[in-house]
Design a protein around this motif. Sequence first.
Motif, PDB file in Angstrom:
ATOM      1  N   PRO A   1      78.362  17.313  64.455  1.00 23.85           N
ATOM      2  CA  PRO A   1      77.814  16.067  63.585  1.00 23.85           C
ATOM      3  C   PRO A   1      78.494  16.586  62.000  1.00 23.85           C
ATOM      4  N   VAL A   2      78.533  15.304  61.232  1.00 22.09           N
ATOM      5  CA  VAL A   2      78.892  15.547  59.802  1.00 22.09           C
ATOM      6  C   VAL A   2      77.768  15.059  58.966  1.00 22.09           C
ATOM      7  N   ARG A   3      77.567  15.672  57.871  1.00 18.61           N
ATOM      8  CA  ARG A   3      76.709  15.250  56.996  1.00 18.61           C
ATOM      9  C   ARG A   3      76.950  15.294  55.480  1.00 18.61           C
ATOM     10  N   GLY A   4      76.933  14.206  54.945  1.00 23.28           N
ATOM     11  CA  GLY A   4      77.403  14.253  53.530  1.00 23.28           C
ATOM     12  C   GLY A   4      76.686  13.104  52.649  1.00 23.28           C
ATOM     13  N   LEU A   5      76.984  13.065  51.342  1.00 22.86           N
ATOM     14  CA  LEU A   5      76.350  12.057  50.256  1.00 22.86           C
ATOM     15  C   LEU A   5      77.671  10.953  49.979  1.00 22.86           C
ATOM     16  N   CYS A   6      77.093   9.814  49.771  1.00 26.75           N
ATOM     17  CA  CYS A   6      78.061   8.941  49.112  1.00 26.75           C
ATOM     18  C   CYS A   6      77.167   8.172  47.979  1.00 26.75           C
ATOM     19  N   LEU A   7      77.894   8.191  46.758  1.00 25.70           N
ATOM     20  CA  LEU A   7      77.287   7.633  45.643  1.00 25.70           C
ATOM     21  C   LEU A   7      78.027   6.524  45.305  1.00 25.70           C
ATOM     22  N   TYR A   8      77.443   5.367  44.794  1.00 27.10           N
ATOM     23  CA  TYR A   8      77.913   4.181  44.665  1.00 27.10           C
ATOM     24  C   TYR A   8      77.696   3.702  43.257  1.00 27.10           C
ATOM     25  N   THR A   9      78.584   3.355  42.405  1.00 25.98           N
ATOM     26  CA  THR A   9      78.498   2.771  41.132  1.00 25.98           C
ATOM     27  C   THR A   9      79.093   1.531  40.839  1.00 25.98           C
ATOM     28  N   PRO A  10      78.631   0.393  40.382  1.00 26.90           N
ATOM     29  CA  PRO A  10      77.343   0.133  40.511  1.00 26.90           C
ATOM     30  C   PRO A  10      76.688   0.088  41.840  1.00 26.90           C
ATOM     31  N   ALA A  11      75.168   0.085  42.139  1.00 22.34           N
ATOM     32  CA  ALA A  11      74.453  -0.232  43.116  1.00 22.34           C
ATOM     33  C   ALA A  11      74.906  -1.731  43.771  1.00 22.34           C
ATOM     34  N   GLY A  12      74.490  -1.833  44.943  1.00 20.49           N
ATOM     35  CA  GLY A  12      74.156  -3.244  45.606  1.00 20.49           C
ATOM     36  C   GLY A  12      74.990  -2.989  46.929  1.00 20.49           C
ATOM     37  N   TYR A  13      76.188  -2.098  47.238  1.00 22.80           N
ATOM     38  CA  TYR A  13      76.668  -2.167  48.525  1.00 22.80           C
ATOM     39  C   TYR A  13      75.578  -1.616  49.736  1.00 22.80           C
ATOM     40  N   GLU A  14      74.605  -1.304  49.236  1.00 21.52           N
ATOM     41  CA  GLU A  14      73.416  -1.002  50.239  1.00 21.52           C
ATOM     42  C   GLU A  14      73.114  -2.180  50.991  1.00 21.52           C
ATOM     43  N   ASP A  15      73.578  -3.289  50.642  1.00 17.50           N
ATOM     44  CA  ASP A  15      73.154  -4.824  50.862  1.00 17.50           C
ATOM     45  C   ASP A  15      73.777  -5.023  51.918  1.00 17.50           C
ATOM     46  N   TYR A  16      75.374  -4.598  52.081  1.00 19.71           N
ATOM     47  CA  TYR A  16      76.081  -4.820  53.203  1.00 19.71           C
ATOM     48  C   TYR A  16      75.635  -4.207  54.452  1.00 19.71           C
ATOM     49  N   PHE A  17      75.301  -2.829  54.480  1.00 19.66           N
ATOM     50  CA  PHE A  17      74.739  -2.157  55.502  1.00 19.66           C
ATOM     51  C   PHE A  17      73.325  -2.801  55.919  1.00 19.66           C
ATOM     52  N   ARG A  18      72.659  -3.318  55.181  1.00 22.90           N
ATOM     53  CA  ARG A  18      71.388  -4.095  55.378  1.00 22.90           C
ATOM     54  C   ARG A  18      71.533  -5.323  56.392  1.00 22.90           C
ATOM     55  N   GLU A  19      72.714  -5.966  55.885  1.00 16.42           N
ATOM     56  CA  GLU A  19      73.104  -7.346  56.328  1.00 16.42           C
ATOM     57  C   GLU A  19      73.863  -7.101  57.998  1.00 16.42           C
ATOM     58  N   VAL A  20      74.759  -6.016  57.972  1.00 19.34           N
ATOM     59  CA  VAL A  20      75.254  -5.624  59.256  1.00 19.34           C
ATOM     60  C   VAL A  20      73.989  -5.242  60.161  1.00 19.34           C
TER      61      VAL A  20
END
Length: 155
Positions: free
Chosen positions: A106-125
């Motif tokens: 397994p791979v574990r990492g961090l992803c940082l977004y600026t500005p925020a909002g792309y988390e909505d893409y994952f919610r919709e999918v």
Amino acid sequence: MIESEFKALLRRPDEGELIRVAGVQHLFQLTAADTGGRFAMEEFTLAPGVIGARPHVHHGHDEYFYVLEGELTLHDGNGEVSVGPGHTLAAVRGAPHGYRNASTAPVRGLCLYTPAGYEDYFREVHAAVGAGVEATDTVLTEFRSRFQTTAWPPA
């Protein structure tokens, strides 16, 4: 004493919004709702053999990847490179990038977004998949287009 309208927000390990999409576990510890739209942060986990995202370009936000554990294969616009803990990839607006787990662990990492909002893409999918929609490349392309994201290289 002057009181600030802002309050610090502490997230403990495993706290946040968990979204599972196409074999990737996204734990959003900070979202647009938490930061006034300024910034979002997730811890992601990919099982062996999982493609996190085929090469693509964001036109409305920047992404920064930081590897915590395992070996992550990154596409940096020129080709693929496998990196381990401590490596960072800055995918600013317009920079082609993608990622996958080509290893056997397994791979574990961090992803940082600026500005925020792309988390909505994952919610919709996630919601679409939960309703029975198959996460094909065509479906993901349609969802990405809603968030100023295009496939790379362009068709």
